[in-house]
Design a protein around this motif. Structure first.
Motif, PDB file in Angstrom:
ATOM      1  N   LEU A  73     -22.194  15.505 -29.210  1.00  0.00           N
ATOM      2  CA  LEU A  73     -23.570  15.027 -29.028  1.00  0.00           C
ATOM      3  C   LEU A  73     -24.467  16.084 -28.387  1.00  0.00           C
ATOM      4  N   ARG A  74     -23.880  17.244 -28.067  1.00  0.00           N
ATOM      5  CA  ARG A  74     -24.595  18.358 -27.414  1.00  0.00           C
ATOM      6  C   ARG A  74     -25.160  17.934 -26.061  1.00  0.00           C
ATOM      7  N   TYR A 138     -13.010  10.635 -38.443  1.00  0.00           N
ATOM      8  CA  TYR A 138     -13.459  11.958 -38.003  1.00  0.00           C
ATOM      9  C   TYR A 138     -12.472  13.019 -38.487  1.00  0.00           C
ATOM     10  N   GLN A 139     -11.187  12.768 -38.283  1.00  0.00           N
ATOM     11  CA  GLN A 139     -10.171  13.739 -38.698  1.00  0.00           C
ATOM     12  C   GLN A 139     -10.199  13.974 -40.203  1.00  0.00           C
ATOM     13  N   TYR A 140     -10.418  12.954 -40.971  1.00  0.00           N
ATOM     14  CA  TYR A 140     -10.420  13.048 -42.427  1.00  0.00           C
ATOM     15  C   TYR A 140     -11.712  13.664 -42.958  1.00  0.00           C
ATOM     16  N   PRO A 156     -24.046  17.957 -37.316  1.00  0.00           N
ATOM     17  CA  PRO A 156     -24.468  17.015 -38.351  1.00  0.00           C
ATOM     18  C   PRO A 156     -24.438  15.557 -37.850  1.00  0.00           C
ATOM     19  N   ALA A 157     -25.201  14.723 -38.515  1.00  0.00           N
ATOM     20  CA  ALA A 157     -25.338  13.323 -38.097  1.00  0.00           C
ATOM     21  C   ALA A 157     -24.006  12.573 -38.102  1.00  0.00           C
ATOM     22  N   ALA A 163     -19.093  10.215 -32.597  1.00  0.00           N
ATOM     23  CA  ALA A 163     -19.016  10.418 -31.144  1.00  0.00           C
ATOM     24  C   ALA A 163     -19.646   9.253 -30.383  1.00  0.00           C
ATOM     25  N   VAL A 164     -20.794   8.777 -30.843  1.00  0.00           N
ATOM     26  CA  VAL A 164     -21.446   7.636 -30.183  1.00  0.00           C
ATOM     27  C   VAL A 164     -20.558   6.398 -30.292  1.00  0.00           C
ATOM     28  N   LEU A 165     -20.003   6.155 -31.481  1.00  0.00           N
ATOM     29  CA  LEU A 165     -19.095   5.013 -31.659  1.00  0.00           C
ATOM     30  C   LEU A 165     -17.867   5.139 -30.760  1.00  0.00           C
TER      31      LEU A 165
END
Length: 184
Positions: A73-74, A138-140, A156-157, A163-165
């Motif tokens: 998320l920086r 995420y891994q896939y 990227p979005a 990350a938010v989830l």
């Protein structure tokens, strides 16, 4: 209502075939009343030691995952490439999740019947499954291409959404875990 259906349907199907299947509640009752689960529950030091280990491993593993999520998320660790953080984090987080799994099972078996009936526990298990699916996604989907955007100004979005989830799911999982303990 859904939990009642889960417990009734297997018994109805089994009766149609002439045999009797155990409901989930009956299995939990059996597990809780095994000799070793009773001994674990009644031991002066075993249960608190397992519970403490569970909470400590959870703190370390989820804390490390939070570091990666914050980087995606920086919001932190911006000077480090995300791939480097992921490699460092997962080296410790994955074994920690193994410890969490084993200690969680032991804690469950010791109080299976009462925990099964706890709605916070059920929400926790559902959200744990969603957190696992989120991590697998995420891994896939994003990890194989991580090097392409690793040091870019923006992530990227898709990885940001993951990350938010992840942050939201883990916060609620931990809250439900604590609420489960208070309800027993």
């Amino acid at each position: 209502m859904a939990s009642a259906c889960i417990m009734i349907l297997p018994v109805r199907r089994a009766k149609a075939r002439g045999s009797k299947a155990l409901s989930v509640l009956e299995i939990c009752r059996y597990l809780q009343h095994t000799e070793w689960a009773t001994a674990l529950r009644q031991a002066d030091f075993a249960f608190p030691l397992i519970e403490g280990t569970h909470i400590l491993a959870l703190s370390i593993s989820v804390g490390l995952v939070f570091m990666l999520d914050l980087r995606l998320l920086r919001l932190g660790f911006q000077s480090e490439p995300a791939t480097k953080i992921m490699q460092q984090v997962m080296r410790w987080a994955l074994p920690g999740f193994g410890v969490i799994f084993v200690t969680g099972l032991l804690l469950f078996f010791a109080q299976a019947e009462s925990v099964y009936g706890n709605s916070y526990f059920r929400v926790k298990i559902l959200l744990l499954a969603l957190a696992g699916i989120n991590a697998a996604w995420y891994q896939y989907k994003y990890y194989p291409h991580m090097a392409e955007w690793d040091t870019a100004e923006s992530v990227p979005a898709g990885p940001r959404i993951v990350a938010v989830l992840s942050l939201a799911l883990w916060i609620v999982v931990i809250a439900c875990g604590r609420l489960t303990a208070y309800e027993l």
